[in-house]
Design an enzyme around this catalytic site. Structure first.
Site, PDB file in Angstrom:
ATOM      1  N   GLU A 115       0.797  -1.342   0.097  1.00  0.00           N
ATOM      2  CA  GLU A 115       0.224   0.428  -0.296  1.00  0.00           C
ATOM      3  C   GLU A 115       0.565   1.504   0.023  1.00  0.00           C
ATOM      4  O   GLU A 115       2.082   1.147   0.514  1.00  0.00           O
ATOM      5  CB  GLU A 115      -0.470  -0.145   1.328  1.00  0.00           C
ATOM      6  CG  GLU A 115      -1.858  -0.543   1.227  1.00  0.00           C
ATOM      7  CD  GLU A 115      -2.829  -0.177   2.282  1.00  0.00           C
ATOM      8  OE1 GLU A 115      -2.560   0.873   2.877  1.00  0.00           O
ATOM      9  OE2 GLU A 115      -4.030  -1.084   2.887  1.00  0.00           O
ATOM     10  N   ASP A 131      -5.873  10.309   9.999  1.00  0.00           N
ATOM     11  CA  ASP A 131      -4.527   9.320   9.881  1.00  0.00           C
ATOM     12  C   ASP A 131      -4.377   9.687  11.345  1.00  0.00           C
ATOM     13  O   ASP A 131      -4.198  11.835  11.693  1.00  0.00           O
ATOM     14  CB  ASP A 131      -3.477   9.530   8.869  1.00  0.00           C
ATOM     15  CG  ASP A 131      -3.327   8.901   8.026  1.00  0.00           C
ATOM     16  OD1 ASP A 131      -3.863   7.940   8.020  1.00  0.00           O
ATOM     17  OD2 ASP A 131      -3.547   9.796   6.199  1.00  0.00           O
ATOM     18  N   TYR A 179     -11.125  -3.814   2.408  1.00  0.00           N
ATOM     19  CA  TYR A 179     -10.716  -3.454   3.533  1.00  0.00           C
ATOM     20  C   TYR A 179     -11.433  -3.136   5.269  1.00  0.00           C
ATOM     21  O   TYR A 179     -12.153  -2.444   5.277  1.00  0.00           O
ATOM     22  CB  TYR A 179      -9.641  -2.098   2.998  1.00  0.00           C
ATOM     23  CG  TYR A 179      -8.435  -2.086   3.784  1.00  0.00           C
ATOM     24  CD1 TYR A 179      -8.799  -1.531   5.739  1.00  0.00           C
ATOM     25  CD2 TYR A 179      -7.203  -1.172   3.644  1.00  0.00           C
ATOM     26  CE1 TYR A 179      -7.806  -1.145   6.175  1.00  0.00           C
ATOM     27  CE2 TYR A 179      -6.086  -0.577   5.192  1.00  0.00           C
ATOM     28  CZ  TYR A 179      -6.930  -0.406   5.952  1.00  0.00           C
ATOM     29  OH  TYR A 179      -5.523  -0.185   7.222  1.00  0.00           O
TER      30      TYR A 179
END
Lengths: 390, 273
Positions: free
Chosen positions: B49, B60, B175
């Site tokens: 990734e 994040d 995911y």
């Protein structure tokens, strides 16, 4: 779903999507619920102090020598700005949704104070994210938030301003989505926030229209508001969008001037459409799509974006957005203070600077109304510094 | 069979989950990042990734935020990311590469232009955090038409009613985000992750990889009992950050990442024992 055409949208992480869809449903239901509307109205009258007055600024009118200048006095609201209009509406929604914790972002601290205020009233814990730079330049509001029981979390990422505070608020929200309601203060973010904030703020323009008609028997020729993210502006403009005879002006933060690289925050004059914080709108960004830090003397309007509905109104040219420099805002701040005995927020002083340019070009039987969105008590220290009074 | 399908099939045949490793493209500089990328398959990574730096990464944690600042400071651009993939493909034709990031840099690049360039460079899939299924018209559908997988994130808040919507245009793999939170946070319950993976698998035949909060060989082994893949990212980006001397890559930078990958690589191997 977009606000209008290209702009708006729901560009958020999947974690938040179910909540955002639920929020939209709950908001639709609340809008139609007479009990909710009654509670909101009662709070507007007895807590906020609505309607806010429409004030004829006589000395300023004479000084400028053109159109009559009026102020819609949102700075007289409880907490000192228009921000309470939106917080009062959203806190009731948060309660309906069973949320037990509130978070918010704030730039100048006006929205943070309004959020901390309604959280005190409704006994909900709240955390306010505020850029570390803004914490420094808006100390009085930081103290107010703390006294109201809020936790103020300074954000050091980036330039430590509103954009960074919003990133951090979104991160907290993703982490605490089960318990937490994100009370967004500006007319931006993912749908339905821009629409909700506009609806709660549109009381400004609706009252203004009635009050002006009662005073002058017509509509004003022009209305003006400052635009950071654009909540007071969209609230002021909304009731007039279908009256083409009313000219509408938004004053963007021109900082050191729009020709100065990274020296301003005029996202419509000097930016381009992009995607940030859940919506597509005009943004300050580089050629690779990295978002730039805006600059303004005023915390909040340095946000590098703007609410999506403003982007639409800019493209369709219904509203004319013009940059106002730091120095022009400072001059307007002083003029208003000395001539009308009203200390305006630096944000609102940007709008006034536009009025100062506009009024002399209009005839004496015409009128221009400024949304005086906030009072400047919080700014006296930083303005004093700029002017060398301290 | 696409590279991604092949890789998951190989891992399945070896009775273990695939190891997906996330690193930030161009972090801390082009040459070092290229060396890290090339070291990953040797260290046990099955799928790479590749993070596309963005100024405002709202999902994040601090480690990846900092990596996302180092990379552009070192000159990385969206064009540069694609260039790195192209170079990598000349040496490695089998390791799948999935670009992960946020929409705005792609939107500004131009969606069609970006997809064509990504396909040419040898990109296999995209994970774009801020594009939920409600925005499928933007990039997901054009990507599928261009022959690039669009890998969707599902989360603990994605309930059974919504799951089909999320899975609808998903391809390559699914995911699963192990928690409500940002990258680098701690997983509260590994058991709950296992249940969630089984729940997703009852809705789809696609492989399900789990990411966010996986740090150790134990995490990899335990979560890998149920999942078809596990994703490790923050610890690698953090290792880059900690290896720097005066903000610059040191002779330890590449080996720091390689050493850390070895741990979950061992974990996935014993996940089904």
């Amino acid at each position: 779903m977009a606000v209008s055409g290209l702009y708006g949208g729901r560009f958020v992480a999947e974690t938040l999507m179910p909540l955002i869809l639920d929020l939209e449903q709950q908001y639709r239901a609340a809008k139609l619920d007479p009990a909710y509307q009654a509670e909101l109205k009662d709070s507007a009258i007895h807590y906020t102090g609505r309607p806010s007055p429409l004030y004829f600024a006589k000395r300023l009118t004479e000084h400028l020598g053109g159109a009559k200048v009026w102020f819609k006095r949102e700075e007289l609201n409880h907490t000192g700005s228009h921000k309470i209009n939106n917080c009062s509406g959203q806190i009731l929604l948060a309660k309906r949704m069973g949320k037990t914790r509130i978070i918010a972002e704030t730039g100048a601290g006006q929205h943070g104070v309004a959020t901390a205020t309604v959280c005190a009233k409704f006994d909900l814990p709240c955390t306010i994210f505020m850029g570390a730079t803004d914490v420094e330049r808006q100390k009085p509001n930081v103290l107010r938030m703390k006294m109201l029981g809020a936790e103020v979390r300074p954000v050091t990422a980036g330039a430590g301003t509103l954009k960074d505070a919003m990133n951090e608020a979104l991160r907290d929200w993703v982490t605490n989505v089960d318990t937490t309601y994100y009370l967004i203060g500006t007319a931006a973010g993912p749908h339905p926030y821009p629409e909700m904030v506009r609806d709660f703020q549109s009381v400004i323009g609706t009252e203004l229209k009635e009050q002006f008609r009662a005073a002058e028997g017509k509509l004003p020729e022009a209305i003006v508001a400052c635009v950071g993210g654009g909540s007071n502006a969209i609230g002021t403009f909304h009731a007039f969008l279908d009256n083409p005879e009313v000219a509408i002006y938004g004053a963007e933060a021109g900082g050191h001037g729009v020709d100065v690289e990274n020296g301003h925050a005029a996202s419509m004059t000097g930016g381009s459409p992009g995607v940030l914080h859940g919506n597509r709108t005009y943004l300050l960004q580089d050629k690779d799509g990295q978002i730039l830090e805006g600059h303004s003397i005023s915390a909040g309007p340095d946000y590098p974006g703007v609410g999506p509905e403003h982007s639409f109104l800019h493209d369709t040219k219904r509203v004319t957005y013009v940059p106002i420099t730091d120095n022009e805002a400072l001059a307007a701040f002083q003029l208003c203070t000395r001539m009308e005995g009203i200390i305006p927020a630096l944000e609102s002083a940007h709008g006034l600077a536009r009025v100062i340019k506009l009024a002399p070009t209009m005839s004496k039987d015409q009128s221009v109304v400024l949304c005086l969105s906030g009072r400047g008590d919080k700014d006296v220290e930083s303005v004093g510094n700029y002017l060398g009074l301290l | 069979m696409s590279r991604i399908e092949k890789r998951f099939a190989q891992a399945k045949a070896a009775n273990r989950p695939a190891l997906v490793t996330y690193v930030m493209a161009g972090d801390p500089d082009l040459a070092t990042s290229r060396a890290i990328m090339e070291a990953l398959p040797q260290a046990g990574s099955d799928i790479i990734e590749f993070g596309m730096p963005f100024s405002d990464p709202m999902a994040d944690g601090v480690a990846i935020q900092l990596g996302g600042q180092r990379a552009p400071a070192g000159g990385m651009t969206p064009r540069g990311v694609l260039g790195m993939v192209e170079d990598f493909r000349r040496k490695d034709e089998t390791t799948p590469i999935v670009l992960m990031g946020y929409y705005n840099p792609i939107y500004i690049f131009g969606v069609d232009k970006f997809l064509a360039a990504a396909k040419d460079a040898g990109v296999d899939g995209l994970i774009i955090v801020d594009l939920p299924p409600e925005e499928d018209e933007e990039l997901c559908i054009p990507a599928l038409k261009a022959g690039i997988n669009f890998i969707r994130l599902t989360t603990p808040t994605t309930d059974d009613k919504r799951l089909p919507t999320v899975l609808h245009n998903t391809s390559g793999f699914v995911y699963y985000v192990s928690m409500n939170g940002i990258t680098g946070a701690a997983i509260k319950s590994r058991g709950a992750v296992g249940e969630a993976v089984e729940r997703i698998k009852s809705h789809t035949d696609l492989p399900v990889a789990v990411g966010f909060g996986i740090k150790t060989a134990e995490d990899a082994a335990e979560i890998g009992r149920h999942a078809d893949g596990i994703v490790v990212g923050t610890v690698l980006v953090d290792a880059v950050g900690k290896s720097l001397v005066d903000g610059k890559a040191s002779d330890k930078t590449v080996s720091a990442v390689r050493d850390i990958v070895a741990s979950p690589a061992a974990g996935v191997k014993r996940a089904r024992e």
